[in-house]
Design a protein around this motif. Structure first.
Motif, mmCIF file in Angstrom:
data_model
loop_
_atom_site.group_PDB
_atom_site.id
_atom_site.type_symbol
_atom_site.label_atom_id
_atom_site.label_comp_id
_atom_site.label_asym_id
_atom_site.label_seq_id
_atom_site.Cartn_x
_atom_site.Cartn_y
_atom_site.Cartn_z
ATOM 1 N N ALA A 35 7.689 -20.575 -24.564
ATOM 2 C CA ALA A 35 7.056 -20.102 -25.796
ATOM 3 C C ALA A 35 7.936 -20.368 -27.011
ATOM 4 C CB ALA A 35 6.731 -18.609 -25.690
ATOM 5 N N CYS A 36 9.238 -20.158 -26.865
ATOM 6 C CA CYS A 36 10.146 -20.409 -27.990
ATOM 7 C C CYS A 36 10.124 -21.874 -28.393
ATOM 8 C CB CYS A 36 11.572 -19.990 -27.615
ATOM 9 S SG CYS A 36 11.852 -18.204 -27.618
ATOM 10 N N ARG A 37 10.098 -22.757 -27.437
ATOM 11 C CA ARG A 37 10.083 -24.183 -27.759
ATOM 12 C C ARG A 37 8.783 -24.575 -28.457
ATOM 13 N NH1 ARG A 37 13.499 -25.657 -22.432
ATOM 14 N NH2 ARG A 37 15.502 -25.612 -23.475
ATOM 15 N N LEU A 38 7.682 -24.014 -28.015
ATOM 16 C CA LEU A 38 6.400 -24.357 -28.626
ATOM 17 C C LEU A 38 6.211 -23.674 -29.974
ATOM 18 C CD1 LEU A 38 4.264 -24.325 -25.385
ATOM 19 C CD2 LEU A 38 4.728 -26.305 -26.824
ATOM 20 N N ALA A 39 6.825 -22.507 -30.156
ATOM 21 C CA ALA A 39 6.741 -21.814 -31.441
ATOM 22 C C ALA A 39 7.744 -22.341 -32.450
ATOM 23 C CB ALA A 39 6.956 -20.315 -31.241
ATOM 24 N N GLY A 40 8.750 -23.098 -31.981
ATOM 25 C CA GLY A 40 9.785 -23.583 -32.883
ATOM 26 C C GLY A 40 10.705 -22.485 -33.353
ATOM 27 N N ILE A 41 10.921 -21.482 -32.501
ATOM 28 C CA ILE A 41 11.749 -20.331 -32.862
ATOM 29 C C ILE A 41 12.993 -20.314 -31.979
ATOM 30 C CG2 ILE A 41 11.900 -17.811 -32.831
ATOM 31 C CD1 ILE A 41 8.967 -17.697 -33.566
ATOM 32 N N GLY A 42 14.143 -20.292 -32.605
ATOM 33 C CA GLY A 42 15.391 -20.099 -31.879
ATOM 34 C C GLY A 42 15.973 -21.326 -31.234
ATOM 35 N N GLY A 43 15.302 -22.448 -31.306
ATOM 36 C CA GLY A 43 15.835 -23.664 -30.701
ATOM 37 C C GLY A 43 15.653 -23.683 -29.197
ATOM 38 N N GLY A 44 16.081 -24.763 -28.578
ATOM 39 C CA GLY A 44 15.864 -24.957 -27.153
ATOM 40 C C GLY A 44 16.593 -23.979 -26.263
ATOM 41 N N ASP A 45 17.662 -23.370 -26.778
ATOM 42 C CA ASP A 45 18.454 -22.452 -25.960
ATOM 43 C C ASP A 45 18.276 -21.004 -26.398
ATOM 44 O OD1 ASP A 45 19.552 -24.562 -24.458
ATOM 45 O OD2 ASP A 45 21.012 -24.962 -26.044
ATOM 46 N N ALA A 46 17.130 -20.687 -26.988
ATOM 47 C CA ALA A 46 16.904 -19.329 -27.479
ATOM 48 C C ALA A 46 16.836 -18.321 -26.347
ATOM 49 C CB ALA A 46 15.615 -19.273 -28.294
ATOM 50 N N VAL A 47 16.402 -18.761 -25.179
ATOM 51 C CA VAL A 47 16.279 -17.866 -24.026
ATOM 52 C C VAL A 47 17.104 -18.435 -22.880
ATOM 53 C CG1 VAL A 47 14.698 -16.864 -22.335
ATOM 54 C CG2 VAL A 47 13.972 -17.121 -24.710
ATOM 55 N N THR A 48 17.920 -17.599 -22.296
ATOM 56 C CA THR A 48 18.720 -17.990 -21.141
ATOM 57 C C THR A 48 17.948 -17.669 -19.872
ATOM 58 O OG1 THR A 48 20.781 -17.544 -22.328
ATOM 59 C CG2 THR A 48 20.889 -17.640 -19.915
ATOM 60 N N ASP A 95 0.035 -25.306 -30.798
ATOM 61 C CA ASP A 95 0.057 -24.629 -32.091
ATOM 62 C C ASP A 95 0.991 -23.414 -32.028
ATOM 63 O OD1 ASP A 95 -0.497 -23.210 -34.454
ATOM 64 O OD2 ASP A 95 -2.552 -23.955 -34.502
ATOM 65 N N PRO A 96 2.015 -23.346 -32.881
ATOM 66 C CA PRO A 96 2.934 -22.212 -32.855
ATOM 67 C C PRO A 96 2.250 -20.853 -33.010
ATOM 68 C CG PRO A 96 3.832 -23.970 -34.209
ATOM 69 C CD PRO A 96 2.424 -24.370 -33.869
ATOM 70 N N TYR A 97 1.070 -20.833 -33.632
ATOM 71 C CA TYR A 97 0.333 -19.577 -33.825
ATOM 72 C C TYR A 97 0.177 -18.811 -32.514
ATOM 73 C CZ TYR A 97 -3.690 -16.518 -34.717
ATOM 74 O OH TYR A 97 -4.533 -15.442 -34.805
ATOM 75 N N TYR A 98 -0.110 -19.529 -31.439
ATOM 76 C CA TYR A 98 -0.382 -18.876 -30.167
ATOM 77 C C TYR A 98 0.883 -18.381 -29.476
ATOM 78 C CZ TYR A 98 -4.929 -21.098 -30.717
ATOM 79 O OH TYR A 98 -6.155 -21.494 -31.209
ATOM 80 N N PHE A 99 2.013 -18.986 -29.759
ATOM 81 C CA PHE A 99 3.239 -18.714 -29.014
ATOM 82 C C PHE A 99 4.233 -17.835 -29.777
ATOM 83 C CE2 PHE A 99 1.413 -22.723 -27.611
ATOM 84 C CZ PHE A 99 1.279 -22.474 -26.257
ATOM 85 N N ARG A 100 3.991 -17.668 -31.074
ATOM 86 C CA ARG A 100 4.956 -16.963 -31.914
ATOM 87 C C ARG A 100 5.208 -15.517 -31.480
ATOM 88 N NH1 ARG A 100 2.710 -18.156 -36.541
ATOM 89 N NH2 ARG A 100 3.732 -20.198 -36.606
ATOM 90 N N PRO A 101 4.184 -14.718 -31.112
ATOM 91 C CA PRO A 101 4.479 -13.325 -30.728
ATOM 92 C C PRO A 101 5.438 -13.229 -29.542
ATOM 93 C CG PRO A 101 2.132 -13.609 -31.138
ATOM 94 C CD PRO A 101 2.728 -14.979 -31.137
ATOM 95 N N PHE A 102 5.282 -14.086 -28.573
ATOM 96 C CA PHE A 102 6.106 -14.024 -27.367
ATOM 97 C C PHE A 102 7.517 -14.531 -27.659
ATOM 98 C CE2 PHE A 102 1.676 -15.069 -26.653
ATOM 99 C CZ PHE A 102 1.256 -13.962 -25.926
ATOM 100 N N ALA A 103 7.618 -15.558 -28.490
ATOM 101 C CA ALA A 103 8.930 -16.065 -28.888
ATOM 102 C C ALA A 103 9.666 -15.043 -29.742
ATOM 103 C CB ALA A 103 8.764 -17.382 -29.650
ATOM 104 N N THR A 104 8.941 -14.371 -30.615
ATOM 105 C CA THR A 104 9.571 -13.356 -31.470
ATOM 106 C C THR A 104 10.107 -12.208 -30.642
ATOM 107 O OG1 THR A 104 8.093 -13.933 -33.299
ATOM 108 C CG2 THR A 104 9.176 -11.786 -33.398
ATOM 109 N N LEU A 105 9.355 -11.775 -29.639
ATOM 110 C CA LEU A 105 9.837 -10.725 -28.742
ATOM 111 C C LEU A 105 11.128 -11.160 -28.059
ATOM 112 C CD1 LEU A 105 9.474 -8.094 -27.045
ATOM 113 C CD2 LEU A 105 8.161 -9.500 -25.421
ATOM 114 N N ALA A 106 11.121 -12.357 -27.495
ATOM 115 C CA ALA A 106 12.284 -12.821 -26.741
ATOM 116 C C ALA A 106 13.519 -12.948 -27.618
ATOM 117 C CB ALA A 106 11.973 -14.158 -26.068
ATOM 118 N N THR A 107 13.368 -13.542 -28.795
ATOM 119 C CA THR A 107 14.534 -13.744 -29.659
ATOM 120 C C THR A 107 15.018 -12.445 -30.278
ATOM 121 O OG1 THR A 107 13.037 -14.355 -31.484
ATOM 122 C CG2 THR A 107 13.972 -16.145 -30.159
#
Length: 354
Positions: free
Chosen positions: A311-324, A265-277
């Protein structure tokens, strides 16, 4: 709003063949990044002949957490001899408390330096024993695991504010009618394994309470959980005094453990993906002060970046290459390397590109 318990979670994730040794993945995905060869490299760096894992980023100490992580990776790498060395050292050196739990910290120059336990270390060790019992059909491992699980339930699972919660250790985490908790001690796949044991109902309640607390423990502009939090008698969650008021090296494991237990569920992963992106997926800070949001100049390690990519992949934020995520350096420390390997195992189990 609290999401439904168990939302978007696979029913069974860590079966006998799914943790680290799967032969192949769907054709569009890479080969499994953790295998026997990766385990050998890990062991060469961090496992000493006597059976202790060295925390190279923390003055060469050893601790129950490291023993548990090492035992889990030894199972994933199919190395029973190494597993037995790890478990043997843990029994001889750390299980000296007399209550079935481990002393959490050992130093090369002083031996056991703190006899208090760390609940996450005990959980990792017990979970590793259950996995070893399954992998190698060895009932003695299962018996040892059950003893640790019972000791944890007797001394560390408590009812508070209508929730079943886990004290981080036997001593020092009750402040009047307020408890100090660590959200990264909710190791969801281990909790589920314990819940499946006879009499494991309270562990199921612990998993449910963890999701409730994660819905409440969202602070600052990124809505991140703190490394250490409080829970008072009314059910209010706060940021604990007496610790650094930050999100960082502890709480980064929250999305990792959710992913390891199959949550999507993206709900759980969104805060961490948002920080990274927000930081472009490269210069992500290692810590964020809470609730203020001040960031450190210290960059997130390779292992932390691996968690953020997951987290980005599970949240659907930034695509697969959002984090290097750079390759592990030859001198990458114990914790960063460990996070990297467990992130890869979680991705593998979920069937997503690591």
């Amino acid at each position: 709003m609290t999401p439904p318990i168990g939302s978007s979670r696979r029913a069974v994730l860590f079966g006998a063949a799914s943790f680290g040794l799967a032969a192949s993945l769907p054709g569009s995905l890479r080969a499994a990044p953790f295998d026997a060869a990766a385990w050998r490299r890990y062991a060469e760096r961090f496992l000493l002949p006597e059976g202790r894992i060295v925390d190279t980023g923390n003055k060469g100490i050893s601790h129950s957490e490291g023993q548990g992580y090492g035992m889990l990776l030894a199972v994933a790498g199919g190395d029973r001899a190494a597993f037995d060395r790890l478990w043997g050292w843990t029994q001889r050196v750390l299980m000296v408390r007399g209550d079935g739990l481990t002393a959490w910290r050992w130093t090369p120059d002083g031996g056991v330096a703190d006899h208090n336990n760390a609940s996450d270390g005990d959980m990792l060790i017990a979970w590793a024993l259950l996995r070893a019992a399954e992998a190698w059909q060895a009932e003695a491992y299962r018996t040892a695991a059950i003893a640790i699980v019972k000791a944890l339930a007797a001394g560390l699972l408590v009812e508070h504010a209508g929730l079943t919660v886990l004290l981080p250790g036997r001593d020092g985490f009750r402040k009047g009618d307020t408890l100090v908790l660590n959200p990264s001690y909710w190791i969801f796949p281990a909790i589920r394994a314990f819940a499946a044991l006879p009499g494991g109902e309270r562990w199921s309640k612990l998993a449910e309470s963890g999701l409730v607390l994660l819905s409440k423990a969202r602070f600052g502009s990124f809505q991140l959980p703190p490394d250490w939090m409080t829970l008072d008698a009314s059910g209010t969650v706060g940021i604990a005094d007496g610790f650094k008021k930050q999100y960082g090296y502890d709480a980064v494991r929250v999305p990792l453990y959710l992913a390891l237990d199959g949550y999507r569920d993206p709900y759980y992963f969104r805060p961490f993906a948002t920080l990274a992106t927000h930081f472009g997926g490269k210069a992500v800070p290692a810590t964020v002060s809470l609730p203020g949001g001040t960031t450190t100049q210290v960059a997130a390690s390779v292992g932390m970046l691996a968690v953020y990519r997951l987290a980005c992949r599970l949240a659907g934020i930034g695509g697969g290459d959002a984090v290097t995520v750079p390759p592990l350096a030859p001198d990458e420390d114990y914790y960063s390397t460990t996070l990297t390997h467990f992130s890869a195992l979680a991705a593998q189990s979920l069937g997503i590109d690591p």
